[in-house]
Design an enzyme around this catalytic site. Structure first.
Site, short mmCIF file in Angstrom:
data_model
loop_
_atom_site.label_atom_id
_atom_site.label_comp_id
_atom_site.label_asym_id
_atom_site.label_seq_id
_atom_site.Cartn_x
_atom_site.Cartn_y
_atom_site.Cartn_z
N ASN A 9 5.40 -10.20 -1.27
CA ASN A 9 4.70 -10.01 0.00
C ASN A 9 3.30 -10.62 -0.15
O ASN A 9 2.45 -10.06 -0.83
CB ASN A 9 4.61 -8.50 0.30
CG ASN A 9 3.76 -8.23 1.53
OD1 ASN A 9 3.49 -9.13 2.33
ND2 ASN A 9 3.34 -6.97 1.69
N TRP A 10 3.12 -11.75 0.50
CA TRP A 10 1.84 -12.46 0.36
C TRP A 10 0.72 -11.84 1.20
O TRP A 10 -0.42 -12.30 1.12
CB TRP A 10 2.01 -13.93 0.76
CG TRP A 10 2.73 -14.77 -0.26
CD1 TRP A 10 3.19 -14.37 -1.48
CD2 TRP A 10 3.05 -16.16 -0.14
NE1 TRP A 10 3.78 -15.42 -2.13
CE2 TRP A 10 3.70 -16.54 -1.33
CE3 TRP A 10 2.85 -17.12 0.86
CZ2 TRP A 10 4.17 -17.83 -1.54
CZ3 TRP A 10 3.32 -18.41 0.65
CH2 TRP A 10 3.96 -18.76 -0.55
N LYS A 11 1.07 -10.89 2.05
CA LYS A 11 0.08 -10.27 2.93
C LYS A 11 -0.72 -11.37 3.66
O LYS A 11 -0.15 -12.38 4.01
CB LYS A 11 -0.84 -9.33 2.14
CG LYS A 11 -0.05 -8.35 1.28
CD LYS A 11 -0.88 -7.23 0.75
CE LYS A 11 -0.04 -6.41 -0.23
NZ LYS A 11 -0.50 -5.05 -0.36
N HIS A 93 5.63 -1.85 6.98
CA HIS A 93 4.83 -1.80 5.75
C HIS A 93 3.71 -0.77 5.96
O HIS A 93 3.19 -0.64 7.07
CB HIS A 93 4.26 -3.19 5.45
CG HIS A 93 3.63 -3.28 4.11
ND1 HIS A 93 2.37 -2.78 3.85
CD2 HIS A 93 4.08 -3.77 2.93
CE1 HIS A 93 2.08 -2.98 2.57
NE2 HIS A 93 3.10 -3.58 1.98
N GLU A 95 0.69 -0.84 5.38
CA GLU A 95 -0.55 -1.40 5.96
C GLU A 95 -0.41 -1.55 7.48
O GLU A 95 -1.37 -1.37 8.22
CB GLU A 95 -0.88 -2.74 5.28
CG GLU A 95 -1.37 -2.51 3.85
CD GLU A 95 -1.08 -3.64 2.87
OE1 GLU A 95 -0.78 -4.76 3.30
OE2 GLU A 95 -1.18 -3.37 1.65
N GLU A 165 7.86 2.44 -1.06
CA GLU A 165 6.56 2.02 -1.58
C GLU A 165 5.57 3.18 -1.46
O GLU A 165 5.01 3.41 -0.36
CB GLU A 165 6.02 0.85 -0.77
CG GLU A 165 6.89 -0.38 -0.81
CD GLU A 165 6.08 -1.63 -0.53
OE1 GLU A 165 6.01 -2.47 -1.42
OE2 GLU A 165 5.49 -1.73 0.56
N GLY A 171 -1.27 -1.93 -4.52
CA GLY A 171 -2.53 -2.63 -4.75
C GLY A 171 -3.53 -1.84 -5.59
O GLY A 171 -4.69 -2.21 -5.68
N SER A 211 2.50 -2.03 -7.20
CA SER A 211 1.95 -2.52 -8.47
C SER A 211 3.04 -2.96 -9.46
O SER A 211 2.89 -2.76 -10.67
CB SER A 211 1.02 -1.48 -9.09
OG SER A 211 -0.09 -1.26 -8.25
N GLY A 232 3.43 -7.24 -4.08
CA GLY A 232 2.27 -7.86 -3.44
C GLY A 232 1.52 -8.77 -4.41
O GLY A 232 1.88 -9.93 -4.62
C1 PEP Z 1 3.12 -4.57 -1.22
O1 PEP Z 1 2.33 -5.34 -0.67
O2 PEP Z 1 4.10 -4.19 -0.60
C2 PEP Z 1 2.85 -4.14 -2.60
C3 PEP Z 1 3.72 -3.38 -3.19
O3 PEP Z 1 1.69 -4.60 -3.19
P1 PEP Z 1 1.30 -4.54 -4.76
O4 PEP Z 1 2.49 -5.06 -5.52
O5 PEP Z 1 0.11 -5.40 -4.89
O6 PEP Z 1 1.04 -3.10 -5.09
#
Ligand code: PEP
Length: 246
Positions: A9-11, A93, A95, A165, A171, A211, A232
């Site tokens: 997931n590049w956000k 998601h 976010e 998640e 993050g 993470s 992410g």
């Molecule tokens: C995500 O963006 O869904 C995510 C899990 O991010 P990260 O791996 O950076 O925790």
């Protein structure tokens, strides 16, 4: 037999030229395996470029509107995605739930609209640190999934990818232990079995996200109810992305 699905997931990162460079190297370095689906979920401006530069990797939107068209400034529709051969979209998601008012009611409409268009929703769920510390994770995730799957048939439910998640692990560098991740992913499967039946639940791909990095991915993916990962930060650099797929 469930496939393994790993999606970066590049956000809100990368320009078109950065995305193109990434895809060239990633496509070259990615060694396909019959039971692995790997890809990236990218911003709307990158979808066409990334799709054009992908042969082995799948490409996902990060969000979609449930209406086919209309006065929804700033949104993208399913016909727009299909027009450029995008067949996956993240939905709900954390976010988006937190900053863009994606309620379970809206998420449910998006899930149903994607399924009706033969697209794959990657449905995200997960609890806050407060809920986790109160020991109410399963209860919380159950309420999300009951609402998000409302009105989805058994035949369609198996096409949904669920990404568990925990918000406290996204993050933050705080990865859930493999035991916690397995326990909740098993809980997700049990919730789907309650909503439908065990045979349906056994077909649903369940990812863990939070993470995930090259150094912990193997342990996470070795858990029996974890079929993949939504990643992410570690998906932004090609080397680290490719190291997730081995
Ligand atoms: C995500 O963006 O869904 C995510 C899990 O991010 P990260 O791996 O950076 O925790």
């Amino acid at each position: 037999m469930r496939k393994q699905v790993i999606i970066g997931n590049w956000k809100m990162f990368k320009t078109n030229s950065e995305a193109k460079k990434f895809m060239k190297l990633a496509e070259k370095g990615f060694k396909t395996k019959p039971d692995l689906i790997a890809g990236v979920a990218v911003s709307a401006t990158l979808l066409d470029t990334v799709k054009t530069n992908s042969k082995k990797l799948v490409v996902s939107a990060q969000n979609v509107h449930f209406e086919q068209s209309g006065a929804y400034t700033g949104e993208i529709s399913i016909p727009m995605l299909k027009d450029i051969n995008i067949n996956y979209s993240l939905v709900g998601h954390s976010e988006r739930r937190e900053y863009f008012n994606d309620t379970d009611e809206v998420i449910n409409k998006k899930v149903k609209a994607l399924l009706a268009a033969n697209m794959t929703p990657v449905l995200c769920c997960g609890e806050s640190l407060e809920t986790f510390e109160k020991g109410k994770t399963i209860e919380f995730v159950k309420a999300q999934l009951v609402a998000d799957f409302a009105g989805v048939s058994k035949e369609d439910a198996v096409k949904v990818i669920v990404a568990y998640e925990p918000i406290w692990a996204i993050g933050t560098g705080k990865v859930a232990t493999p035991e916690i991740a397995q326990n909740v992913c098993k809980g997700v499967r049990d919730i789907i079995a309650d909503l439908y039946d065990q045979a349906t639940a056994d077909q649903v791909v369940i990812q863990y996200g939070g993470s995930v990095k090259p150094d912990n991915v193997k342990q996470i993916l070795s858990q029996p109810d974890i079929d993949g990962a939504l990643v992410g930060g570690a998906s932004l650099e090609v080397d680290s992305f490719l190291a997730l797929l081995v």
